[in-house]
Structures are given as structure tokens and as C-alpha cells.
Enzyme design. Sequence first.
Site, short mmCIF file in Angstrom:
data_model
loop_
_atom_site.label_atom_id
_atom_site.label_comp_id
_atom_site.label_asym_id
_atom_site.label_seq_id
_atom_site.Cartn_x
_atom_site.Cartn_y
_atom_site.Cartn_z
N SER A 112 67.76 -24.40 52.63
CA SER A 112 67.43 -24.82 54.45
C SER A 112 68.08 -23.42 55.01
O SER A 112 67.17 -23.06 56.08
CB SER A 112 67.42 -25.75 55.45
OG SER A 112 69.10 -26.19 54.84
N ASP A 155 75.83 -30.05 62.92
CA ASP A 155 75.82 -30.73 62.42
C ASP A 155 76.87 -30.58 60.84
O ASP A 155 76.84 -31.10 59.68
CB ASP A 155 74.34 -31.07 61.04
CG ASP A 155 73.13 -30.09 60.17
OD1 ASP A 155 74.24 -28.51 60.51
OD2 ASP A 155 72.58 -30.04 59.27
N HIS A 167 73.97 -26.90 59.09
CA HIS A 167 73.17 -25.87 59.79
C HIS A 167 73.36 -24.41 61.03
O HIS A 167 74.14 -25.60 61.67
CB HIS A 167 72.33 -26.69 59.20
CG HIS A 167 70.76 -26.95 58.70
ND1 HIS A 167 71.59 -28.60 58.77
CD2 HIS A 167 70.53 -26.80 57.92
CE1 HIS A 167 70.65 -29.04 57.14
NE2 HIS A 167 70.12 -27.27 56.50
#
Lengths: 265, 265
Positions: A66, A243, A246
Site C-alpha cells: 500500500s 498511523d 503509511h
Amino acid sequence: MHHEHRTARRNFLKKASIGGALALSIPQIVSAGMAAAGTGNEQPAGSARSRIKLKEGAVVLFQGDSITDAGRNKEEQSANNGSALGGGYAFLAACELLYRHAGKNLSIYNKGISGNKVFQLAERWDQDCIQIKPDVLSILIGVNDYWHKHNGNYDGTVQVYRDDYRALLDRTLKQLPNVQLIIGEPFAVNRVKAVDDSWYPEFDAYRAAAKEIATEFKAAFIPYQEIFNKAERSAPGSYWTPDGVHPSLAGANLMAHAWMETIEK
Amino acid sequence: MHHEHRTARRNFLKKASIGGALALSIPQIVSAGMAAAGTGNEQPAGSARSRIKLKEGAVVLFQGDSITDAGRNKEEQSANNGSALGGGYAFLAACELLYRHAGKNLSIYNKGISGNKVFQLAERWDQDCIQIKPDVLSILIGVNDYWHKHNGNYDGTVQVYRDDYRALLDRTLKQLPNVQLIIGEPFAVNRVKAVDDSWYPEFDAYRAAAKEIATEFKAAFIPYQEIFNKAERSAPGSYWTPDGVHPSLAGANLMAHAWMETIEK
């Protein structure tokens, strides 16, 4: 809090100063982080012996999870396409490559997919790597290999990560013997949201495995953990990654600047 | 074509070399373009007398047309948000600001809207500028003021553009007396798709008007036309802007680097 932050920054700058005369700017922190981690980028500017040289028409591929994906448009297949490159470090590094190496006719792709672990790269490798025939292949993978295990959703160990990663690169070099590899260190910022002390020391073994593999395969290695650690001296960890895993826009750009340090100017 | 391009580049580098010893890199071309256009950024690095100093907590607002908009998500209102900043020079400059000025708690917004001319900025100015209370306001507007007239879809002249722009800034300074202004020069790359000889010399008057207004309002001025002209020596105009008006990723980053030259490091 603000005062503490200022003091920490002052102490950091004091420690980081060269001969006591010169404080390091954020861009210099990236270079210093690269050098401290022994990435082979210790040469002064201008001497780029160990950097990757981009040839005319080079194909550059970003692969990962991601952090690389960063919301890219997966319907769009063309090179150098803004939406296909997503909104993270791969997009920012691509923009910088296209700007700095304007005459080279580069083709840049991002094929990162959210949630991927190294075995999932292997499952889609023919289509999402080999067929693209990259001259430069940048991989950032590993945080999910640990995180999903930590959450009880995956049973792979660090040994599985290392073995799968090694097999993936063996296969890659067999099919693309001249590819130039860039391996990014998996990183996490402790005590920010998703990340806490329970990650350690186990997570560190994944970082070490990525570095070991980079050395084994003569890849350029990007010490993202060191770079995020150093960046915490100028703003809190949550500024760079909301977080813990990320990156924010600032964190993505921190990564892009570190990525660019692997490339000959 | 390729050979011509190489020759042009060689000639350019020869002309641009300092004392015949040093060729200019693309980043240096940006600095040289800023200096050549007399933007007040002629000082050597480190002397930043005329640059904008970002204070702690500064609010930065990008305003303009499609070049600024760059596909931003207009539903998202928060500061420093990737999708709200779009995928163009404003996004890239924002990422660089958040990275280089990490300790300053900046809030960055993009409110550019595709197709806008200066009178359309005025129509939405209370909501999309005044209420945001920017400390730094960057405006790039004017190519549509000319282009839509050229296409027969608008009857405003350069005088209307100048008068509307001046009225907009008078109103802005009345409500935000301490705002620091950055004005970008409208630009076009001739003989690329949408742009041809029929644009000249009329389009040049819009560029001159923007510069005149920047001087009058003591704004930092970004000479984008000069910068795109110079960039053509290292890659064709269509590399920097596929249609002559809207920048590619490389062109957007060229603009972002020029934009960053207005800010104290």
C-alpha cells in the site's frame, strides 16, 4: 510539548552538525541517513560511483504494498501517467526522475498493491514485473509480512519472508539478468497508532532480512527506518506517518528524496 | 529529430555554461530562469533577502485554473490532503513545503478550478480565498482569459484581464493586509498542439500584464514562460506540456521547483 520538540530539535542539530559549524537541513538528513546506514552512498556529491545510472529509454518499475500503491488507478496501464503512479513516494520519485532526466525518454510504472506480502508479489510477478521488462526495479515489501502475522491473519515467519524474497529475486534475475535492483527497508514508527512496543524486537528481523537480501543481490538499499528515525527530530513521528506505517505527504516526499539518492544525478 | 534535439541541447549547454566550465543541470535552469527574468531571486544561495519567509502555522493557498486544479478532489476540504491538492504543481510544491518545513505546522490548500479566468476567481473569492485566510497566496491565472477569447468563447480583452486582476488583488489586500503574494506568469508553449503562431503577439500582452501587476503589488513573480522556454533545450516542448498549455508530470515538477524558489529555504 512544543518546547520539548524544539529542544529535541536543537539537540539533534547540535549532534548532527559537521565540525560544530553546520546544521543539517532535512534534505541533508536524508543523505546523512543513507550514509550512516552504509548504503554505498557515502561519496561526496559529484562522485556517484555506486549510484544507478539511468540509460536512454530506461524502464523503471516500482513494486510493493500500500505504501507504493498509494491509491493508484489500476485501470490505467500507460507509463508516466499521474493517476497510474498513485499519490505516494513512487509518484513523487517519478516526477523527480522525469524532471531531472528529461532527455532520457524514461518509462515509469507503479504496480504496488495494498496489503501485499512478498508471496503475493510472486503470484503476480510475470504480469506485473517480468513482462514490463524493467531496467530498474524498486521493491518495498515486508511490513505486512510482519503486521498480518502480528494481527493473527497470516502465519508466515521472518524465515518465510526471507526465503520468498530470495526466490523472487532469483527468478527475476534469471529472466532479467541485467535489471538494477533497489530494495527499500520495511519501516514502522513506534508509538504511533498501529505500531507499539509489541512489534519489537520481532519486526527488526524483517528489516535485517531485507538488508541482508539487498547485500546478497547487490541491490541499492534504502534505509527507510533510519531516515524516518532521523526525521522525528524535526517533527513528531505522526507528522511523517499518521498511523505508524503509511506515510503522510511529508513522509512520502522524505521517502522519494531518499529513493532519488540511489540514482546517479 | 533526435539528432537535432541532441545538437540543440549541446548548443544550449554551451551557451548556458558559466565561464565555459560548468554546464547547467535542469534544477540550475530553473534558478537561472528566475534570475534572468529579474524576479528578485538573483541572490546567491543562502542570501534569501527577497524570498518569502514561512512563519509557524502559515496557511498557504494555491489559486488558479486547470493547471493548478490538476484533477483535485473538490469534496475534500482538509489541509495537506493529497487528493484535495490534485496531481499537479500545487501538489508537488505542497509535498516539498511539508517536507522542507516539517517543524512549521503548515496548512496547504488548493482551490484552483479548471477553465477559470480572472473574473471567475472574483466570483468565488470570499469562499475560496478570503475565508481561508492565507498567509501566502499563490495565483496562476490568465491563459484562459486569452485562449477562450482566441476560440471565440469569451470577449474579455487584456485590459479586462489587467483591470479584473488589479481589482481582485485590491480587494484581497483590503481584507488580508498581511498576505504575501506569489503571481505566476501565464505561459504557453508555441507549436505544441493547442498553441500556434496565431497566439502571438497577443498572448504576450497577458504575460506582460501579470508581471506588471506582480511588480505593482510587490508580489513574488514566477516567470514560467522563461522557465518552459529554457526547459525546451533539454527535451521538446511537448515533453513538458503535451497540449502546449497543461503540463506533463515533468512540466508540473519544473513549475513546482520554480515555485519553491520564491520561498526562503
